[in-house]
Write an enzyme that holds these catalytic residues in place. Structure first.
Site, PDB file in Angstrom:
ATOM      1  N   GLU A 201       0.822  -0.962  -0.029  1.00 12.31           N
ATOM      2  CA  GLU A 201      -0.225   0.118   0.038  1.00 12.31           C
ATOM      3  C   GLU A 201       0.934   1.436   0.007  1.00 12.31           C
ATOM      4  O   GLU A 201       1.892   1.155   0.490  1.00 12.31           O
ATOM      5  CB  GLU A 201      -1.068  -0.106   1.209  1.00 12.31           C
ATOM      6  CG  GLU A 201      -1.959  -1.048   1.220  1.00 12.31           C
ATOM      7  CD  GLU A 201      -2.771  -1.072   2.241  1.00 12.31           C
ATOM      8  OE1 GLU A 201      -3.004  -0.169   3.176  1.00 12.31           O
ATOM      9  OE2 GLU A 201      -3.784  -1.996   2.609  1.00 12.31           O
TER      10      GLU A 201
ATOM     11  N   HIS B 221      -8.170   0.908   1.895  1.00 10.45           N
ATOM     12  CA  HIS B 221      -8.049   0.886   3.307  1.00 10.45           C
ATOM     13  C   HIS B 221      -9.206   1.912   3.990  1.00 10.45           C
ATOM     14  O   HIS B 221      -8.505   2.814   4.762  1.00 10.45           O
ATOM     15  CB  HIS B 221      -6.606   1.321   3.719  1.00 10.45           C
ATOM     16  CG  HIS B 221      -6.130   0.427   4.888  1.00 10.45           C
ATOM     17  ND1 HIS B 221      -4.775   0.153   5.179  1.00 10.45           N
ATOM     18  CD2 HIS B 221      -6.733   0.598   6.092  1.00 10.45           C
ATOM     19  CE1 HIS B 221      -4.662  -0.338   6.007  1.00 10.45           C
ATOM     20  NE2 HIS B 221      -5.789  -0.177   6.781  1.00 10.45           N
TER      21      HIS B 221
END
Length: 531
Positions: A263, A281
């Site tokens: 990420e 997220h």
């Protein structure tokens, strides 16, 4: 002087105001966390650092943080903090594991609905002016079996919500007892059984060596055909390449992922597959959750900096504000006992054994252990504290053991510390009187009653006349005033000790003069950090 806190990420003004209302000096610089050079330049001014995910607390930053005592993360994940380096530096790392539990659990449920009914694809199709009603045939959640991997705080909420949706809930969690499972009204199963039975699988575990790739290619192959997988916990729990292949083959009917192995996720094997829902997220991304964790971290940091309370710490035993008030004198005693042994021991320590008796045996023993070990380790490193001491002890291969027992003597409670070295064992015991002051009550098995002072002198000798007079004369001749004088002996004519509380430091000239008398086997000046 008031503690000073830096807020280096975007926290709510309400949270910042909590610091101010508690009398803490706070600098709200929400963009400085993204500038590692600027953060390194200013971090040395602060006792506390409040962050979200943008600030990266690296060893280089911690090296500059000479005053830092606590780092507070508004949220659960602390991947952006080097916790090992923080522990070695003696800095507590806190998070807020409960502020976003409901939000994250709700997101998992929402993702499960989205995967079951193909909501994102159906929405995009309808926005495009199509009316593909027959294309998006979904499945009901009612009467389906939900397999929950990890039935802790968030997983437990998911279990509760799923039962409300009339799903059959089975859970795999090595730490879930049968009694707790029955109370949660879920069926406790092993992982292989969960994989075989579940229509939906949702993950709610941290990323550790044990959980990494828990849904591996091998384990995904054990799932029933048509399963749907939801991951709103941590990237790295699922083999994303293998999952993508099984989605394409039709073995896995759908997936919904909020977290990814890398990420920010710019590319991923799961992207652009028609039966996959992806979000960036967002598990904790609600207004309520962001406010809750910000307020919680501010309160926790303020409680520690002002009252010594340790809540939701990741590298030290937690101790509530109420515990800190009651345990304060005992924590001080534990530190003094450790300091005494540390100052008298020059050889390597193999083991530290700590006995808790009576009222103290029901207290927060892990925190007291840290205080004892910190006291001992200060001989090695004066900068060590309750956070870093266990790390230093572990690095040196020191074994630490604890025993607690019911009241066994004249005192309501006491602590006894024994260290083992290649040459000897050395022990000391102490208690806290009703006035809140720590006292030493036994050294080397000899009973005493000694108030702990900033400067003390310890001697050992044979039990012969003249010891008191010699100590008084030599110290008096050198201008050292005695505040308290304690004697003890094993038996008449046997080994005896003296412990003197004096008003100032005993210099080498005095020690040499005492040694020249030939009366003393050991003469040792001691110092204690007495508030």
């Amino acid at each position: 002087m008031a503690p000073k806190v830096l807020v280096s990420d975007k926290l709510s003004e309400t949270a910042v105001q909590i610091f101010r209302d508690r009398g803490i000096d706070v600098d709200f610089l929400p963009d400085v966390g993204k500038d590692k050079d600027k953060l390194a330049e200013i971090i040395g001014q602060y006792d506390g650092l409040a962050i979200r995910s943008a600030t990266k607390v690296t060893p280089a930053i911690l090296e500059k943080a000479d005053k830092l005592k606590v780092i507070g993360r508004a949220g659960i994940g602390t991947d952006n903090v080097d916790k090992e380096a923080a522990s070695k530096k003696g800095v507590i790392v806190m998070n807020t594991p409960f502020g976003n539990m409901i939000t994250t659990a709700e997101h998992a449920i929402a993702m499960m609905f989205a995967a079951a009914r193909q909501l994102p694809e159906a929405s995009a199709s309808t926005h495009a002016g199509k009316w593909e009603k027959s294309k998006f045939m979904g499945v009901e959640l009612t009467n389906k079996t939900l397999g929950v991997i990890g039935a802790g705080n968030i997983g437990g909420i998911v279990c509760d919500r799923a039962r409300g949706l009339k799903m059959k809930v089975i859970a795999y969690d090595p730490f879930l007892s049968q009694e707790k499972a029955e109370k949660m009204q879920v069926e406790k199963v092993e992982l292989d059984e969960l994989l075989e039975r579940a229509d939906f699988i949702t993950l709610h575990v941290p990323l550790t060596d044990t959980t990494r790739n828990i849904l591996s290619r091998e384990n995904l192959a054990k799932t029933k055909k048509g399963v749907r997988v939801i991951n709103c916990a941590r990237g790295g729990l699922v083999d994303e390449v293998a999952l993508a292949e099984m989605l394409k083959s039709g073995h896995v009917a759908g997936a919904a992922f909020d977290v990814f192995s890398e990420e920010p996720a710019k590319e991923n094997p799961l992207f652009n597959l028609p039966n996959v829902v992806c979000t960036p997220h967002l598990g904790a991304a609600t207004t309520e959750a962001q406010e809750n964790v910000a307020l919680q971290v501010a309160e926790q940091m303020a409680n520690y900096l002002l009252d010594g309370a340790v809540e939701n710490a990741l590298n030290m035993p937690s101790m509530t504000a109420e515990e800190a008030k009651v345990m304060g004198p005992w924590v001080a005693l534990a530190g003094h006992l450790g300091s005494y042994i540390g100052q008298l021991t020059d050889e390597p320590i193999k083991a530290i054994n700590i006995l808790y008796d009576g009222v103290v045996s029901d207290m927060n023993l892990p925190a007291l252990n840290c205080a004892v070990v910190a006291g001992i380790m200060k001989k090695v490193n004066p900068d060590v504290n309750m956070v870093s001491a266990p790390v230093v002890a572990k690095e040196r291969g020191i074994q630490i053991s604890t025993t607690n027992q019911d009241k066994s003597g004249a005192f309501d409670g006491y602590i006894k510390v024994t260290i083992v070295t290649p040459e000897r064992e050395r022990s000391i015991a102490g208690t806290v009187f009703s006035d809140g002051k720590p006292r030493f009550i036994q050294i080397k098995g000899i009973n005493i009653d000694a108030e702990v002072g900033s400067h003390m002198l310890y001697t050992t000798n044979e039990d012969v006349p003249g010891i008191i007079g010699t100590l008084g004369r030599v110290l008096g001749d050198n201008g050292v005033n005695i505040a308290n004088f304690t004697l003890g002996r094993a038996q008449a004519g046997g080994e005896a000790i003296a412990l003197l509380y004096v008003d100032g430091e005993v210099d080498q000239k005095v020690l040499d003069e005492l040694a020249a008398t030939g009366l003393f086997k050991q003469i040792k000046p001691l110092s204690f950090d007495v508030a």
